[in-house]
Design a protein around this motif. Sequence first.
Motif, PDB file in Angstrom:
ATOM      1  N   ASN A 160       0.850  -1.194   0.000  1.00  0.00           N
ATOM      2  CA  ASN A 160       0.000   0.000   0.000  1.00  0.00           C
ATOM      3  C   ASN A 160       0.888   1.248   0.000  1.00  0.00           C
ATOM      4  N   LYS A 173      -6.601  -6.511  -4.231  1.00  0.00           N
ATOM      5  CA  LYS A 173      -5.714  -5.375  -3.936  1.00  0.00           C
ATOM      6  C   LYS A 173      -6.385  -4.395  -2.982  1.00  0.00           C
ATOM      7  N   ASP A 220      -4.869  -3.664   0.678  1.00  0.00           N
ATOM      8  CA  ASP A 220      -4.549  -2.275   1.018  1.00  0.00           C
ATOM      9  C   ASP A 220      -5.245  -1.857   2.304  1.00  0.00           C
TER      10      ASP A 220
END
Length: 542
Positions: A341, A487, A491
């Motif tokens: 991230n 993702k 994150d």
Amino acid sequence: MSKSRSPSLASRALAALALGAISAAPAVADTPVRGGSIVFGVTTDPACFNPHRSVQQNSYIIIRNYIDSLVAKGEGGKFLPWLATAWSISPDGKTYLFRLRDGVRFHDGGVLDAQAVKFNFDFIRDARNTNAAGELLKAVESVEAVSPAEVKLTLNRPDSALLESIASVRLGIVSPKSLQAGDGLCSGGPALAGTGPFVFENYTRGQSASFVRNTAYQWGPGYAAHQGPAHLDRLTVRFLPEYAVRAGALTSGQVDVIEGVQPTDIGLFKDQPGFQFLVGPSGAQTSFTLNINYTIPPATDLRVRRALRDGADIDAIVRSVYLGTYPRAWSNIGRDNFFSNKALERSWGNDAAGANRLLDEAGWTGRDAQGFRTKDGERLSIEVGYPQPFVRDNREVLIQALQAQLRRNIGLDLKLRFISAGEWAQQTQKGTWTIYPNTYLPADAAQELQGNIGESGFIRAVADKGDKELFRLINEALASTDLDAKKTLVDAAQKRAIDQAFIVPLFSANYQLAAKESVRGLSFETQLDSPSNFYDVWLAKK
């Protein structure tokens, strides 16, 4: 079932990594020659040589020499044949069928067939066997030997990281005869029989381990530079924990290769006649991170955890210890990993004034004779329990520097105590650990989060007191087969871990090798971000 040889979700994401080694090795395209022996100087003596039980990253660079996996992971994150020549995945992601290579034998003469693979995976999954690798097969409901050459894994839910797990050394295949022999496999030696290019010859704790060529080897991984037996006759691994001793052993010719090169020693080998210096990638493993057990006071208080997170200048500490060779980390996912991230960079840390305000608000307003903060007569103190077998690369020096800054800046007593691997195992079993410093594999980001800060990670014994939102994000990321959705979840999990100060990332780690110029074929294994085994290594004639 749909035929599948293409990269998995996670491996496609990892294709953006800089996986090639940066090397000063000679560019001469010599033809490999057979014969000779190499001595490899390493920092730590493995606490366990059994791949299913070991959780020590530095053990895997040794284990990989005698243990193969069903699947290999090549550059760009593509999964390639190894002990399995092909595999297929059902459309719902819940059934995996592996076709095994013919003619593979274990070092003890046993045949690698579907029953042997089933025995391995069932043995790993059996909680009575206390195999740490069992966490990688949590989604597997059953293992079936469909035929002598076919193994079927049925899952209770999709697992986007399953091929990553299958490619891991932790799920490497061991002879069933060895597994049935008892608990002595951690001690290594000939009783620990795999199918790898080298056979485990002997081991002397604290000194060395030796391996000899498996002359029958004909099943190298899909990314290997050659097929057939290894080039080398013998590999000896020497355990040299002192940096100066390792560097001196290489410069004096006592060893041929070393890992864990101290920053001040790089100049001895990089761009120097007669030597080569190689730097591996840093995407598969996590950053070196302090994992905080937030179920034990005073770390139950968010303000104390955030003060610990922000009370020191981590950038300056990392620079002072590693002289610019390692970058500072902002998340526990490696900075070169697609799933790191990036929004967390510069979002926290180095705020001693804010950390002091938080501790004042939390009631830690007194001071004892040594200058540490107190409340109700109790010192503000948290212990870092660092298992001695895992200490390497000046990481204890880094923690000591952090310790000094936290004492000076905010009056927090960060106690560093070296513990045994056995004590660490007991602490995790009971949930009594306080701060655990580590890097971690495998390369799948959701698996990394699960193994560290998820409900089946270090906090598993007290997971009922853990952060349910963090657990939800990690579990959903593990089950997700959509790249963008995964993702987003990963994150969010990283952000929550930082916001809640469950972790304090310190630096992004990578392996560094120095070697004699005559040593050819050195490389780094994509699945581990660590030195590859010595299968493709050979010695150039002088």
